[in-house]
Design an enzyme around this catalytic site. Structure first.
Site, PDB file in Angstrom:
ATOM      1  N   CYS A  96      31.829  36.138  39.995  1.00  0.00           N
ATOM      2  CA  CYS A  96      31.010  36.620  41.104  1.00  0.00           C
ATOM      3  C   CYS A  96      30.359  37.963  40.770  1.00  0.00           C
ATOM      4  CB  CYS A  96      31.849  36.749  42.368  1.00  0.00           C
ATOM      5  SG  CYS A  96      30.921  37.323  43.811  1.00  0.00           S
ATOM      6  N   CYS A 193      38.095  35.813  48.544  1.00  0.00           N
ATOM      7  CA  CYS A 193      37.263  36.038  49.729  1.00  0.00           C
ATOM      8  C   CYS A 193      36.932  34.752  50.477  1.00  0.00           C
ATOM      9  CB  CYS A 193      35.989  36.784  49.361  1.00  0.00           C
ATOM     10  SG  CYS A 193      34.820  35.861  48.351  1.00  0.00           S
TER      11      CYS A 193
END
Length: 354
Positions: A96, A193
């Site tokens: 990410c 997340c």
């Protein structure tokens, strides 16, 4: 800007230092799931987005919200699923940072004619001998350089880390002194997340249609191939796992190996988890353009693990790492990051161990 303590204080400091700033918050996924229908949880939820916008308004700078849910799903989440389905254990934060927090962010920064990208990571960027590289953050307990090893030279050239020389307690105190008590007291997010309940097995069952039927039960075996019992399917296990095995051996056993081809999982004791040599692929060189000869260094194979003394050798597009002392639970798919004292030499993805 996630709306959390670190990115908020980074914005406060940059504004104080005289930078012209634009805040950017990603809408990266829908965090409501069957496990938490009542309210969105995790970072990047709607509440956090509006808290980031509120801070930007109060400080008088522009704030933008970018919907990247499709990109995030096709890259970060899909890779996470693919890695587990291949028998590896992924680290989605590393990918990410490369694709989203720097890749997409720098793309947007260029559109806005911004010279730099700043984040709330606890790390430092240095430049020496024509190379940009990362140094650990001053706060050893919060240092996040491990997750940033994929960043390119171009990425680092445009990066500012306002919190790199601060401790977490100092960051919270800065928020308090500027009368942002709520920001100062924000809890830290520890889970992945997009899996706010921290149950990746539940997540895989939601995302992979009929995963239990497609994979099904398999055999637990020992290092000699003897069948010890049944497991629920190889994607639901990771190297070093002890809890949740649901098998009684009369002594503690751990996952030593995962074989997706025949759906077997090898179990053994703590000594059998120890390895001295690993290979890494997808390497990214930082402090040096290459490792020309065998070099003594330090290596971390997990974020929370301490860096272990080792020797490293580069072989074309891969690096071999030999630890001075055996290390436990080396896991394919995870990142190995090589340091020279506090500076990152290189990083890569673990592919095998001996």
């Amino acid at each position: 800007m996630s709306g959390g303590t670190d990115s908020s204080v980074a914005a406060l400091l940059l504004k104080e230092q005289g930078y012209d700033i634009i805040g950017m918050t990603f809408r990266s996924f829908d965090s409501i799931s069957n496990a938490c229908m009542e309210k969105e949880k995790g970072c990047c939820n709607v509440d956090s987005i509006f808290e980031a916008k509120k801070l930007a308004t109060e400080l008088g700078f522009e704030h933008k919200i970018l919907d990247i849910r499709e990109l995030f799903d096709k890259t970060i989440i899909q890779n996470f699923i693919d890695e587990y389905m291949s028998g590896s254990t992924p680290n989605p934060c590393v990918l990410c940072n490369k694709i989203v927090k720097w890749g997409k962010m720098i793309e947007e920064a260029d559109k806005l004619n911004c010279a730099y990208l700043a984040t709330g990571h606890y790390s430092q960027v240095l430049y020496k001998n024509g190379r940009y590289f990362l140094r650990k953050g001053f706060d050893e307990l919060k240092d996040q350089s491990y997750f940033l090893w994929k960043l390119s030279q171009d990425n680092l050239a445009k990066t500012i880390f306002p919190l790199g020389e601060l401790t977490k307690s100092e960051v919270r105190e800065i928020a308090r002194k500027k009368n942002y008590e709520k920001i100062a007291n924000k809890k830290e997010s520890q889970e992945i997340c997009f899996i706010p309940d921290d149950d990746y097995r539940r997540f895989l069952r939601e995302r992979v249609t009929d995963i239990d039927k497609k994979i099904g039960e398999g055999n637990f075996i020992d290092i000699n191939g003897k069948i010890l019992g049944k497991h629920k399917g190889y994607p639901f296990y990771t190297i070093g796992q002890r809890k949740g095995l649901e098998i009684a051996m009369g002594y503690p056993v751990y996952v030593l190996d995962i074989n997706p081809q025949d759906n077997t999982i090898t179990l053994g004791n703590t000594d059998e988890l120890l390895k001295k040599e690993i290979w890494i692929k997808e390497i990214n060189m930082m402090k040096y353009a290459e490792i020309k000869e065998e070099k003594e260094a330090l290596c971390k194979i997990r974020y929370r693990n301490k860096a272990e003394k080792c020797r490293v050798m580069q072989h074309n597009d891969k690096i071999k790492i030999i630890f001075n002392n055996p290390v436990s639970a080396i896991t394919p798919g995870q990142s190995a990051v090589i340091y020279e004292e506090n500076d990152i030499i290189a990083g890569g993805i673990i592919i095998k161990s001996d």
